[in-house]
Design a protein around this motif. Structure first.
Motif, PDB file in Angstrom:
ATOM      1  N   LYS A 119      47.104  36.596  31.933  1.00  0.00           N
ATOM      2  CA  LYS A 119      46.516  36.295  33.243  1.00  0.00           C
ATOM      3  C   LYS A 119      45.233  35.479  33.113  1.00  0.00           C
ATOM      4  N   ASP A 133      37.686  37.293  37.166  1.00  0.00           N
ATOM      5  CA  ASP A 133      38.388  38.263  36.326  1.00  0.00           C
ATOM      6  C   ASP A 133      37.934  39.660  36.773  1.00  0.00           C
ATOM      7  N   THR A 134      38.737  40.317  37.621  1.00  0.00           N
ATOM      8  CA  THR A 134      38.282  41.599  38.181  1.00  0.00           C
ATOM      9  C   THR A 134      38.321  42.733  37.152  1.00  0.00           C
ATOM     10  N   GLY A 135      39.126  42.581  36.099  1.00  0.00           N
ATOM     11  CA  GLY A 135      39.151  43.597  35.052  1.00  0.00           C
ATOM     12  C   GLY A 135      37.768  43.802  34.448  1.00  0.00           C
ATOM     13  N   ALA A 136      36.976  42.713  34.420  1.00  0.00           N
ATOM     14  CA  ALA A 136      35.623  42.789  33.844  1.00  0.00           C
ATOM     15  C   ALA A 136      34.753  43.781  34.609  1.00  0.00           C
ATOM     16  N   TYR A 139      35.791  46.641  36.081  1.00  0.00           N
ATOM     17  CA  TYR A 139      36.158  47.990  35.627  1.00  0.00           C
ATOM     18  C   TYR A 139      35.656  48.215  34.202  1.00  0.00           C
ATOM     19  N   ARG A 140      35.741  47.159  33.413  1.00  0.00           N
ATOM     20  CA  ARG A 140      35.242  47.255  32.031  1.00  0.00           C
ATOM     21  C   ARG A 140      33.729  47.511  32.018  1.00  0.00           C
ATOM     22  N   SER A 195      38.304  51.429  30.603  1.00  0.00           N
ATOM     23  CA  SER A 195      38.401  50.739  31.903  1.00  0.00           C
ATOM     24  C   SER A 195      39.664  51.159  32.630  1.00  0.00           C
ATOM     25  N   SER A 215      39.447  53.071  36.229  1.00  0.00           N
ATOM     26  CA  SER A 215      40.107  52.375  37.346  1.00  0.00           C
ATOM     27  C   SER A 215      41.025  53.293  38.144  1.00  0.00           C
ATOM     28  N   ARG A 234      37.174  52.343  42.622  1.00  0.00           N
ATOM     29  CA  ARG A 234      37.873  51.227  43.278  1.00  0.00           C
ATOM     30  C   ARG A 234      37.172  50.856  44.587  1.00  0.00           C
ATOM     31  N   GLY A 250      43.938  40.504  38.354  1.00  0.00           N
ATOM     32  CA  GLY A 250      43.732  41.949  38.233  1.00  0.00           C
ATOM     33  C   GLY A 250      45.046  42.690  38.273  1.00  0.00           C
ATOM     34  N   ASP A 293      45.680  44.805  41.405  1.00  0.00           N
ATOM     35  CA  ASP A 293      45.941  45.116  42.820  1.00  0.00           C
ATOM     36  C   ASP A 293      45.433  44.009  43.727  1.00  0.00           C
ATOM     37  N   ILE A 294      45.336  42.797  43.223  1.00  0.00           N
ATOM     38  CA  ILE A 294      44.735  41.725  44.029  1.00  0.00           C
ATOM     39  C   ILE A 294      45.690  41.351  45.175  1.00  0.00           C
ATOM     40  N   ARG A 307      49.026  55.373  38.352  1.00  0.00           N
ATOM     41  CA  ARG A 307      47.913  56.052  39.012  1.00  0.00           C
ATOM     42  C   ARG A 307      48.208  56.125  40.521  1.00  0.00           C
TER      43      ARG A 307
HETATM   44  O1   DC Z   1      42.549  42.892  33.063  1.00  0.00           O
HETATM   45  P1   DC Z   1      41.823  43.847  32.079  1.00  0.00           P
HETATM   46  O2   DC Z   1      42.659  44.238  30.908  1.00  0.00           O
HETATM   47  O3   DC Z   1      40.488  43.330  31.684  1.00  0.00           O
HETATM   48  O4   DC Z   1      41.571  45.182  32.958  1.00  0.00           O
HETATM   49  C1   DC Z   1      40.975  46.327  32.428  1.00  0.00           C
HETATM   50  C2   DC Z   1      41.449  47.561  33.185  1.00  0.00           C
HETATM   51  O5   DC Z   1      40.915  47.545  34.511  1.00  0.00           O
HETATM   52  C3   DC Z   1      42.952  47.680  33.342  1.00  0.00           C
HETATM   53  O6   DC Z   1      43.525  48.507  32.347  1.00  0.00           O
HETATM   54  C4   DC Z   1      43.138  48.282  34.720  1.00  0.00           C
HETATM   55  C5   DC Z   1      41.883  48.017  35.442  1.00  0.00           C
HETATM   56  N1   DC Z   1      42.000  47.042  36.525  1.00  0.00           N
HETATM   57  C6   DC Z   1      42.387  47.518  37.758  1.00  0.00           C
HETATM   58  O7   DC Z   1      42.708  48.689  37.887  1.00  0.00           O
HETATM   59  N2   DC Z   1      42.427  46.685  38.825  1.00  0.00           N
HETATM   60  C7   DC Z   1      42.115  45.384  38.692  1.00  0.00           C
HETATM   61  N3   DC Z   1      42.142  44.598  39.770  1.00  0.00           N
HETATM   62  C8   DC Z   1      41.729  44.873  37.424  1.00  0.00           C
HETATM   63  C9   DC Z   1      41.700  45.723  36.348  1.00  0.00           C
END
Ligand code: DC
Length: 226
Positions: free
Chosen positions: A18, A35-38, A40-41, A100, A104, A110, A130, A132-133, A188
């Protein structure tokens, strides 16, 4: 009135490419890549740094009122800050990856990050990736892509990315971690990873990076407001 911003949502499991693909597209189109994962990280990093357990609501929730998470875009590159500390590079460890995924799953986490993501998309042309975008954060996105690849192919790519770094994990360890995160992220209760009904599925197992980027760019160019 300002022109409505274009929002592209890319969701998919860990390691599907992604971020690499979204970055390539953002360069071609001049959109901001988020990058929304960042986010949560960043929370997981902070919780771990304080010696707490990212999977426990009672460990994580008290921090939410104490931390400010911010995204800044410097020369087109996203940097993530927690209480003014730039954590962008420190959040890329296997420990933070697993943490993360754990934070999450906590509904308050969230909620805490929701408006931040919405605001960036309201104010900019974005390509946001991400889990759930397309389903939750930007349900009205102009284009939704669900990007996937087999777990083995995703593990192989990640292994190649990491193999020359110090203490790089084995392929087997990476594959096992990917399978655990897939399970956690898809099962989840709140905003699980799933393809939105109106998302286009793109399986990149047999596609090169360039081909994957071009496929999405073609789809964007077909949008009515382009
Ligand atoms: O994309 P990533 O691997 O950097 O994301 C890290 C964690 O964050 C991933 O295991 C689940 C969570 N995440 C999420 O729940 N919702 C998002 N929109 C992005 C990431």
């Amino acid at each position: 009135m300002d022109k409505k911003k274009i929002n592209i949502a890319i969701d998919g499991p860990a390691g599907a490419g992604k971020s690499t693909i979204a970055k390539g597209i953002s360069k071609k189109l001049g959109f901001i890549y988020v990058d929304t994962g960042a986010l949560y990280r960043a929370i997981a990093y902070y919780v771990l740094k304080k010696g707490k357990d990212p999977s426990l609501e009672s460990d994580v929730e008290p921090f939410l009122s104490k931390i400010a998470v911010e995204l800044k875009f410097i020369d087109g590159e996203q940097r993530v800050f927690v209480n003014d500390e730039d954590v962008s590079d420190k959040i890329r460890t296997p420990e933070v990856s697993m943490g993360s995924s754990a934070v999450s799953a906590i509904p308050k986490v969230r909620e805490f990050l929701f408006e931040l993501q919405r605001k960036i998309a309201r104010e900019n042309d974005v390509i946001m990736d991400g889990r759930d975008i397309g389903t939750v954060v930007l349900p009205n996105a102009d284009l939704k892509i669900f990007l996937t690849a087999t777990p083995e192919e995703r593990a192989r790519r990640r292994y190649n990315e990491l193999k020359d770094k110090e203490n790089s994990p084995t392929y087997e360890k990476i594959l096992a971690d990917i399978k655990i995160r897939d399970y956690n992220d898809s099962n989840r209760a709140v905003a699980p990873l799933k393809q939105a009904d109106d998302a286009i599925l793109l399986d990149t197992t047999d596609l090169s990076l360039e081909d994957s980027i071009n496929k999405v760019v073609e789809l964007v160019k077909k949008l009515p407001n382009q």
